[in-house]
Scaffold this active site. Structure first.
Site, PDB file in Angstrom:
ATOM      1  N   ARG A  85       0.797  -1.228   0.000  1.00 30.02           N
ATOM      2  CA  ARG A  85       0.000   0.000   0.000  1.00 30.02           C
ATOM      3  C   ARG A  85       0.829   1.277   0.000  1.00 30.02           C
ATOM      4  O   ARG A  85       0.529   2.218  -0.729  1.00 30.02           O
ATOM      5  CB  ARG A  85      -0.928   0.036   1.234  1.00 30.02           C
ATOM      6  CG  ARG A  85      -2.192  -0.731   1.061  1.00 30.02           C
ATOM      7  CD  ARG A  85      -2.672  -1.251   2.388  1.00 30.02           C
ATOM      8  NE  ARG A  85      -1.792  -2.331   2.785  1.00 30.02           N
ATOM      9  CZ  ARG A  85      -1.995  -3.608   2.476  1.00 30.02           C
ATOM     10  NH1 ARG A  85      -3.083  -3.949   1.867  1.00 30.02           N
ATOM     11  NH2 ARG A  85      -1.134  -4.542   2.826  1.00 30.02           N
ATOM     12  N   THR A  86       1.874   1.308   0.824  1.00 28.07           N
ATOM     13  CA  THR A  86       2.644   2.552   0.916  1.00 28.07           C
ATOM     14  C   THR A  86       3.350   2.819  -0.411  1.00 28.07           C
ATOM     15  O   THR A  86       3.401   3.952  -0.893  1.00 28.07           O
ATOM     16  CB  THR A  86       3.658   2.479   2.080  1.00 28.07           C
ATOM     17  OG1 THR A  86       2.944   2.093   3.250  1.00 28.07           O
ATOM     18  CG2 THR A  86       4.322   3.814   2.328  1.00 28.07           C
ATOM     19  N   LYS A 114      27.224  -4.351  -4.967  1.00 24.98           N
ATOM     20  CA  LYS A 114      28.673  -4.267  -5.245  1.00 24.98           C
ATOM     21  C   LYS A 114      29.392  -3.523  -4.125  1.00 24.98           C
ATOM     22  O   LYS A 114      30.543  -3.146  -4.262  1.00 24.98           O
ATOM     23  CB  LYS A 114      28.909  -3.522  -6.565  1.00 24.98           C
ATOM     24  CG  LYS A 114      28.280  -4.149  -7.780  1.00 24.98           C
ATOM     25  CD  LYS A 114      28.723  -3.340  -9.015  1.00 24.98           C
ATOM     26  CE  LYS A 114      27.773  -3.492 -10.160  1.00 24.98           C
ATOM     27  NZ  LYS A 114      27.961  -2.429 -11.155  1.00 24.98           N
ATOM     28  N   ARG A 135      11.721   3.698   1.985  1.00 24.86           N
ATOM     29  CA  ARG A 135      11.377   2.839   3.119  1.00 24.86           C
ATOM     30  C   ARG A 135      12.589   1.968   3.414  1.00 24.86           C
ATOM     31  O   ARG A 135      13.196   1.428   2.506  1.00 24.86           O
ATOM     32  CB  ARG A 135      10.175   1.967   2.774  1.00 24.86           C
ATOM     33  CG  ARG A 135      10.001   0.822   3.738  1.00 24.86           C
ATOM     34  CD  ARG A 135       8.731   0.069   3.522  1.00 24.86           C
ATOM     35  NE  ARG A 135       7.600   0.830   4.000  1.00 24.86           N
ATOM     36  CZ  ARG A 135       6.412   0.294   4.276  1.00 24.86           C
ATOM     37  NH1 ARG A 135       6.205  -0.994   4.110  1.00 24.86           N
ATOM     38  NH2 ARG A 135       5.422   1.039   4.712  1.00 24.86           N
TER      39      ARG A 135
HETATM   40  N1  ASP Z   1       2.027  -1.338   6.646  1.00 22.35           N
HETATM   41  C1  ASP Z   1       2.373  -0.901   7.975  1.00 22.35           C
HETATM   42  C2  ASP Z   1       3.870  -0.665   8.105  1.00 22.35           C
HETATM   43  O1  ASP Z   1       4.558  -0.611   7.119  1.00 22.35           O
HETATM   44  C3  ASP Z   1       1.841  -1.811   9.020  1.00 22.35           C
HETATM   45  C4  ASP Z   1       2.350  -3.217   9.024  1.00 22.35           C
HETATM   46  O2  ASP Z   1       3.184  -3.603   8.205  1.00 22.35           O
HETATM   47  O3  ASP Z   1       1.884  -3.948   9.910  1.00 22.35           O
HETATM   48  O4  ASP Z   1       4.354  -0.491   9.199  1.00 22.35           O
END
Ligand code: ASP
Length: 360
Positions: A85-86, A114, A135
């Site tokens: 989702r993110t 590398k 992320r």
């Molecule tokens: N999607 C959220 C996170 O990235 C919650 C989860 O993964 O539980 O933290």
């Protein structure tokens, strides 16, 4: 105040609130790194902008307008930790505003394999792109990279799309938007009781949302979890220092009747330090069952950052209080609003909305 003017050591020594002026400019984020950079006025603004974007995008001419607003910009999605989702909602947000996107999701396919450092990877992205959305399982990495870039000749913005198990600021803002929309006709978030359930020790969405809730009046927060998954002392300390009412318990059933929002979470076993550590904790008493719905207020909402496991059965999806699918979609609008603010095009969007969409 400019991030560039600080050494990394000076930046790290600042407490989270003191970092805010280095991350915001005139109420707009320069980077999105920590929830503490957003106060009430900024959150209200972001929610209003997200709604205006949502309504504008529904109309063909409005969608075309939005699609040109940032068509000269490119965004890099650097996601080295799993995400559905993110990742997709940020990508969709970029598409709504016309940004082109590139991605690295697996460092086995980039020069990090590398031996290239993260710093060098991120500096490389900044040569080709105008925004990095990242992320990582490394706590604080997005902040470190924003600082590294601030010292370079291309100090482009960074959005933290989840860092370690400590922070998930964009999720927290979309959760605020979901709460605000849910309580729109009932005085908003002020005065409401939010109950967090599940793995609160390692749930970064809970930590970030609890931090943002300190911006609202008379909010009360319940943390309901088995002892080994209870919320961390740093969040307790923050709530105390901000005078926010909260309680900590392991009694899920007792917490349901007075909750205005029940925020469920899954066990975050990817952070286990020894095999099977999470499996030894009995979380079955912290699952929402169809029978529990009778104990909840008819006006309450059920939220979950997703992905879910057994903590909410699919049959509950049909209950009108189940808000998690709408919460997920809200993420796209809020992330679009954040990107619009970062690039300073929010006023153009608001003016288009006032002229062409409001009253439509
Ligand atoms: N999607 C959220 C996170 O990235 C919650 C989860 O993964 O539980 O933290």
């Amino acid at each position: 105040m400019r991030l560039r003017s600080l050494s990394w050591e000076q930046y790290q020594e600042l407490d989270a609130e003191a970092k805010a002026p280095y991350l915001m400019d005139n109420g707009r984020p320069q980077h999105v790194l920590i929830p503490q950079q957003f106060r009430r006025a900024e959150l209200d603004n972001l929610c209003a902008l997200a709604t205006e974007i949502r309504r504008t995008a529904k109309i063909r001419a409005g969608a075309d307008f939005l699609g040109n607003v940032l068509s000269h910009k490119r965004a890099m999605l650097y996601f080295t930790q799993p995400s559905t989702r993110t990742f997709l909602s940020h990508q969709a947000a970029c598409l709504i505003l016309g940004l082109k996107t590139g991605e690295v999701r697996d460092t086995a396919t980039s020069s990090e394999i590398k031996g290239e450092s993260r710093e060098d990877s991120v500096r490389t992205f900044s040569s080709y792109f105008d925004l990095i959305i990242m992320r990582s399982k490394e706590r604080g990495l997005a902040e470190r990279m924003a600082w590294v870039l601030s010292q370079s000749e291309r100090p482009i913005p960074i959005i933290n799309a989840g860092s370690g198990h400590d922070q998930h600021p964009t999720q927290a803002v979309l959760d605020i938007y979901t709460l605000q929309r849910s309580f729109e006709t009932r005085g908003g978030i002020d005065g409401k009781r939010i109950v967090f359930v599940g793995d609160l020790a390692r749930g970064r969405t809970v930590r970030s949302l609890a931090t943002l809730l300190t911006n609202y009046k008379d909010v009360s927060i319940g943390f309901v979890a088995p002892d080994s998954f209870q919320i961390g002392p740093d969040i307790i300390e923050l709530l105390r220092s901000r005078g926010v009412r909260f309680d900590v318990s392991a009694d899920f059933e007792a917490a349901l009747p007075d909750a205005d929002a029940v925020y469920m979470t899954r066990v975050q076993d990817e952070w286990d330090t020894e095999t099977g550590q999470s499996a030894r904790v009995d979380v079955s008493k912290f699952h929402l069952r169809p029978d529990d719905l009778k104990r909840m207020k008819p006006t309450a909402v059920i939220m979950h950052p997703l992905p879910r496991r057994e903590e909410i059965p699919e049959s509950i999806d049909r209950d009108p209080r189940a808000m998690y699918w709408r919460q997920m979609r809200n993420g796209m609008w809020v992330r679009t609003a954040l990107i619009a603010q970062i690039f300073n095009v929010d006023e153009d969007i608001r003016s288009y909305f006032r002229q062409h969409v409001r009253g439509y």
